[in-house]
Design an enzyme around this catalytic site. Sequence first.
Site, PDB file in Angstrom:
ATOM      1  N   ASP A  20      -9.638   4.390  -2.544  1.00 11.49           N
ATOM      2  CA  ASP A  20      -8.506   4.856  -3.345  1.00 11.49           C
ATOM      3  C   ASP A  20      -9.054   5.472  -4.631  1.00 11.49           C
ATOM      4  OD1 ASP A  20      -9.284   2.735  -4.895  1.00 11.49           O
ATOM      5  OD2 ASP A  20      -7.333   1.734  -4.950  1.00 11.49           O
ATOM      6  N   GLU A  60       0.829  -1.214   0.000  1.00 10.93           N
ATOM      7  CA  GLU A  60       0.000   0.000   0.000  1.00 10.93           C
ATOM      8  C   GLU A  60       0.860   1.259   0.000  1.00 10.93           C
ATOM      9  OE1 GLU A  60      -3.012   0.392  -0.681  1.00 10.93           O
ATOM     10  OE2 GLU A  60      -3.743  -1.662  -0.540  1.00 10.93           O
ATOM     11  N   CYS A 103     -18.787  -1.485 -19.301  1.00  9.30           N
ATOM     12  CA  CYS A 103     -20.038  -1.727 -18.572  1.00  9.30           C
ATOM     13  C   CYS A 103     -20.661  -3.075 -18.938  1.00  9.30           C
ATOM     14  CB  CYS A 103     -21.024  -0.590 -18.821  1.00  9.30           C
ATOM     15  SG  CYS A 103     -20.367   1.015 -18.338  1.00  9.30           S
ATOM     16  N   CYS A 107     -19.521  -5.603 -16.544  1.00  5.39           N
ATOM     17  CA  CYS A 107     -19.536  -5.189 -15.134  1.00  5.39           C
ATOM     18  C   CYS A 107     -20.545  -5.994 -14.315  1.00  5.39           C
ATOM     19  CB  CYS A 107     -19.876  -3.701 -15.046  1.00  5.39           C
ATOM     20  SG  CYS A 107     -19.956  -3.119 -13.346  1.00  5.39           S
ATOM     21  N   TYR A 151      -6.274   6.467   4.426  1.00  4.55           N
ATOM     22  CA  TYR A 151      -6.466   5.413   3.429  1.00  4.55           C
ATOM     23  C   TYR A 151      -5.662   4.153   3.772  1.00  4.55           C
ATOM     24  CZ  TYR A 151      -5.777   2.407  -0.423  1.00  4.55           C
ATOM     25  OH  TYR A 151      -5.683   1.262  -1.161  1.00  4.55           O
TER      26      TYR A 151
END
Length: 384
Positions: free
Chosen positions: A161, A60, A223, A226, A143
């Site tokens: 994020d 991270e 999409c 998705c 975060y």
Amino acid sequence: MPRTMPSSISNRKVAKSAPPVKPAAFRSALLGWYDAHARVLPWRARGGKTADPYHVWLSEVMLQQTTVQAVIPYFGKFVDKWPRVQNLAAAQDDEVMHAWAGLGYYARARNLLKCARVVAETHSGVFPDTVDTLKSLPGIGDYTAAAVAAIAFNRVETVIDGNVDRVVSRWFAIETPLPDSKPEIRAQAKTLFEHKGSDRPGDFAQAMMDLGATICIPQNPRCDLCPVSKGCQGRAKGIAAELPRRKPKAAQPRRAGYVYWIENERGEILFETRPGRGLLGGMVGLPTSDWVGWPAGQRKWPEIDHKGGHISAMKIADDNSMKSDLKIRHTFTHFDLELRGVLAKVKTRSFKITDDQFWVPATEITALGLPTVFRKFTRLMDGT
Ligand code: SF4
């Protein structure tokens, strides 16, 4: 007689909305997709295992402002060299800075080391498992704390994020530009991340990141593939690709300076360790002048004192062999930099160097682990 609609209304595109989908259905569709399509990444646990907090934290920190592809080899190098946080804590500062070279944003590396030492000394080498305690460690903000708590300790946290910003902005059709939309994005994300009875919080956080990285991508979201397209308001309104909107960015300030390629009679090049604090602190680099402001729109190269910066003890400007026709440009977070090269041949006997400076044979420059800005210039000079 039938009433006719005024043309200004009949021609207007009518915004549609998607039928509502409950957070539980969103989660279940996304987790099902994640089980089949999760990215294989070296810091991730597989087969129902929990990820190592050291690996999650290290990845991270490296991933801040840096792409996954760029991070993978660095992550491998770090865990090979320092398999546990205690090993990293015991490393020399310059060894870590050297291993980090090329990844950029060097303050992260300094905080990484500080954090490893606090975990080793104050927490007996065991990462704390709550957001509040994680946030008390050097270099860990909201975060990273939420990501480590969710992914390594399976705590229910809202982890946002850049990928998650995008997915949430689109799914909820949030049209307020970033960064003003942050509170609204967080509030909406919370309804998904912290839905009552949420299970698999670590997987859910990573699934949201993977969705943003592979399907809900910045340009042309995919999409059709998705798993949560049902219920996506951005898609229904036909504005998904435009989201998230952003406020126009102000132009970056510019700075200018000289970078010195100083060669001695043995063909060695002068390098220096930069001061520990500040930009590129503690890294090895070529000597430079000060980097001065270069106002936007000003074409003329600014006046820069060759005796400034870290080369004050030298009288390079007086050397007849100097040239200045090579230049590199580099973008830092807060400014753009142009460095123009000054080349000089000197005799070690008469050329005084400071305690932080040293000569390096040309064949050994690549082993120095230079930050990108200096690597750009050494590549110009020796083609490596
Ligand atoms: S339907 Fe399209 S815009 Fe909506 S979340 Fe999925 S990929 Fe993103």
